[in-house]
Design an enzyme around this catalytic site. Structure first.
Site, PDB file in Angstrom:
ATOM      1  N   ARG A 171      24.159  31.675  98.179  1.00 19.42           N
ATOM      2  CA  ARG A 171      24.422  32.210  96.844  1.00 19.42           C
ATOM      3  C   ARG A 171      25.375  31.320  96.057  1.00 19.42           C
ATOM      4  O   ARG A 171      25.517  31.489  94.845  1.00 19.42           O
ATOM      5  CB  ARG A 171      25.017  33.626  96.946  1.00 19.42           C
ATOM      6  N   ARG A 175      26.830  21.692  92.430  1.00 22.45           N
ATOM      7  CA  ARG A 175      26.346  21.093  91.188  1.00 22.45           C
ATOM      8  C   ARG A 175      26.701  19.620  91.126  1.00 22.45           C
ATOM      9  O   ARG A 175      27.828  19.233  91.437  1.00 22.45           O
ATOM     10  CB  ARG A 175      26.953  21.823  89.983  1.00 22.45           C
ATOM     11  N   ARG A 247      34.523  45.460 104.554  1.00 20.42           N
ATOM     12  CA  ARG A 247      35.800  44.828 104.290  1.00 20.42           C
ATOM     13  C   ARG A 247      36.431  45.540 103.105  1.00 20.42           C
ATOM     14  O   ARG A 247      35.729  45.978 102.186  1.00 20.42           O
ATOM     15  CB  ARG A 247      35.629  43.344 103.960  1.00 20.42           C
ATOM     16  N   ARG A 277      43.079  35.017  97.081  1.00 20.49           N
ATOM     17  CA  ARG A 277      43.127  34.534  95.701  1.00 20.49           C
ATOM     18  C   ARG A 277      44.221  35.279  94.948  1.00 20.49           C
ATOM     19  O   ARG A 277      44.710  36.326  95.392  1.00 20.49           O
ATOM     20  CB  ARG A 277      41.784  34.710  94.997  1.00 20.49           C
ATOM     21  N   GLU A 298      45.381  38.999  96.445  1.00 18.88           N
ATOM     22  CA  GLU A 298      44.375  39.791  97.161  1.00 18.88           C
ATOM     23  C   GLU A 298      44.370  39.409  98.638  1.00 18.88           C
ATOM     24  O   GLU A 298      44.359  38.225  98.984  1.00 18.88           O
ATOM     25  CB  GLU A 298      42.975  39.555  96.580  1.00 18.88           C
ATOM     26  N   TYR A 346      25.603  44.775  98.869  1.00 19.05           N
ATOM     27  CA  TYR A 346      26.480  44.225  97.850  1.00 19.05           C
ATOM     28  C   TYR A 346      25.662  44.044  96.568  1.00 19.05           C
ATOM     29  O   TYR A 346      24.640  43.352  96.565  1.00 19.05           O
ATOM     30  CB  TYR A 346      27.076  42.881  98.280  1.00 19.05           C
ATOM     31  N   ASP A 348      25.860  43.220  92.287  1.00 20.29           N
ATOM     32  CA  ASP A 348      26.565  42.923  91.051  1.00 20.29           C
ATOM     33  C   ASP A 348      26.328  44.053  90.056  1.00 20.29           C
ATOM     34  O   ASP A 348      25.404  44.860  90.199  1.00 20.29           O
ATOM     35  CB  ASP A 348      26.082  41.594  90.466  1.00 20.29           C
TER      36      ASP A 348
END
Length: 381
Positions: A171, A175, A247, A277, A298, A346, A348
């Site tokens: 995922r 680039r 989690r 993060r 976090e 999961y 979005d």
């Protein structure tokens, strides 16, 4: 019909709105003191910053129908997520792009040169990557894997990347240009007034009633013609077969006078840094101006009873238990399991909304045809 929807997040709100507009009476309950689920936003009383209380939520989609839907209920401001990462004493941009590659290796490679260079570092003996680690070693090589993926992944998932499926890394893009926009979807933005205001607008219908701080009780189902469940799938059955693995996240809040890190999200790839993060929330609303800043460190860990489940683990053991719960769910009458928790996947936000719209459509079609709606419109397995 009388519809009971458990959960006032995106799934419950969107399904409730669609069914209310079709003439059904929808009662929505939620055990929390607010609507919006994990995309809940509210103002920090100390700094005035609009906070994403359960972690950052950036809306991005290629689904024009979903984009039109959310813009019906909120004003969306263009927003591109530009993530940075601190690794081995330096700051880089993510996802790994041409700038990251040149900076990390101290080179000035052109795109074709960078592609060939990364291929030369990759482990070409791995023909069919099976694990996260094999996927990383095959496609980015050991140096980038160690710097940007290994430590972060160990902290996020609490296990070795050798134990995780390769699909997780697939995922994440690599680039060979200087594009550092974290997402690649056509439509990207933030609701100007926050997600909770958007959900409130979706719920604003005379046939919808909302009851907060109201946990579900089994006897409630008897008062409804159909139940939509967006809570944990195993929770519906009182965890009778055991708990599905998740989690969860712990957030350490701190404030800062000024600009703490200059970006919304700073990852920490080194294993010896305990947090994954730091998020600085005023950068999620760049159209606003605040002297003070509210930030969160976090920390990821295994979810226990009473914790908020965030990320379904979905490894072999969990999928085996999931199959058993799916079998129990399919034996239920007049119950449909929806959303991230109800299907143990999961999702979005845009996918959650699309599936909610489709689920409402299936329900209305089945009602018209005199057929039973399935327990899962979107199969968890």
């Amino acid at each position: 019909m009388k519809i009971l929807l458990v959960g006032a997040g995106l799934s419950g709100a969107v399904i409730g709105r669609q069914l209310a507009e079709a003439g059904h009476d929808c009662r929505i309950i939620d055990s929390r003191p607010h609507i919006g689920g994990n995309c809940h936003t509210e103002r920090d009383p100390e700094t005035g910053v609009l906070l994403h209380l359960y972690g950052p939520h950036i809306f991005h989609t290629d689904d024009e129908g979903v984009w039109d839907y959310v813009n019906r209920f909120a004003e969306f401001v263009p927003f591109q997520n530009r993530v940075k990462t601190t690794s081995q004493g330096a700051v880089y941009s993510l996802p790994v792009n041409l700038h990251t590659i040149n900076q990390f290796f101290g080179k000035t490679l052109r795109p074709d040169e960078a592609r060939a260079f990364i291929e030369s570092r990759a482990d070409r003996s791995i023909a069919e990557p099976q694990s996260f680690e094999e996927q990383a070693l095959r496609f980015v090589g050991p140096e980038l894997y160690e710097a940007f993926f290994k430590g972060y992944t160990e902290k996020q998932w609490g296990c070795s990347p050798r134990e995780l499926p390769a699909s997780i890394l697939k995922r994440l893009p690599l680039r060979f240009n200087y594009d550092d926009n974290y997402f690649f979807h056509r439509f990207q933005g933030m609701p100007r007034a926050g997600y909770t205001a958007m959900v409130a607008a979706i719920l604003d219908h005379p046939r919808i009633s909302v009851e907060l701080e109201t946990p579900y009780r089994p006897e409630m189902a008897a008062q409804a013609d159909h139940l939509f469940w967006s809570g944990p799938l195993d929770g519906f059955f009182d965890y009778s077969l055991g708990r599905l693995g998740y989690r969860t996240l712990d957030f350490e809040r701190f404030t800062y006078q000024g600009d703490y890190q200059g970006c919304a999200v700073m990852n920490y790839g080194d294993r010896d840094v305990p947090w994954t993060r730091i998020t600085e929330h005023k950068h999620f609303s760049p159209w606003e101006s605040h002297e003070g800043s509210t930030c969160y460190r976090e920390y990821s860990r295994a979810a226990g009873p009473g914790d908020i489940p965030y990320y379904p683990i979905r490894l072999v053991e969990e999928k085996s238990l999931l199959a058993q719960y799916v079998e129990l769910a399919q034996a239920q009458k007049a119950v449909t399991f929806v959303g991230r928790l109800g299907t143990y996947r999961y999702l979005d936000m845009d996918v959650t909304i699309r599936e909610a719209l489709d689920t409402a459509g299936v329900f209305l079609g089945a009602e018209k045809a005199g057929e039973a709606i399935p327990a899962f419109v979107m199969p968890p397995l």
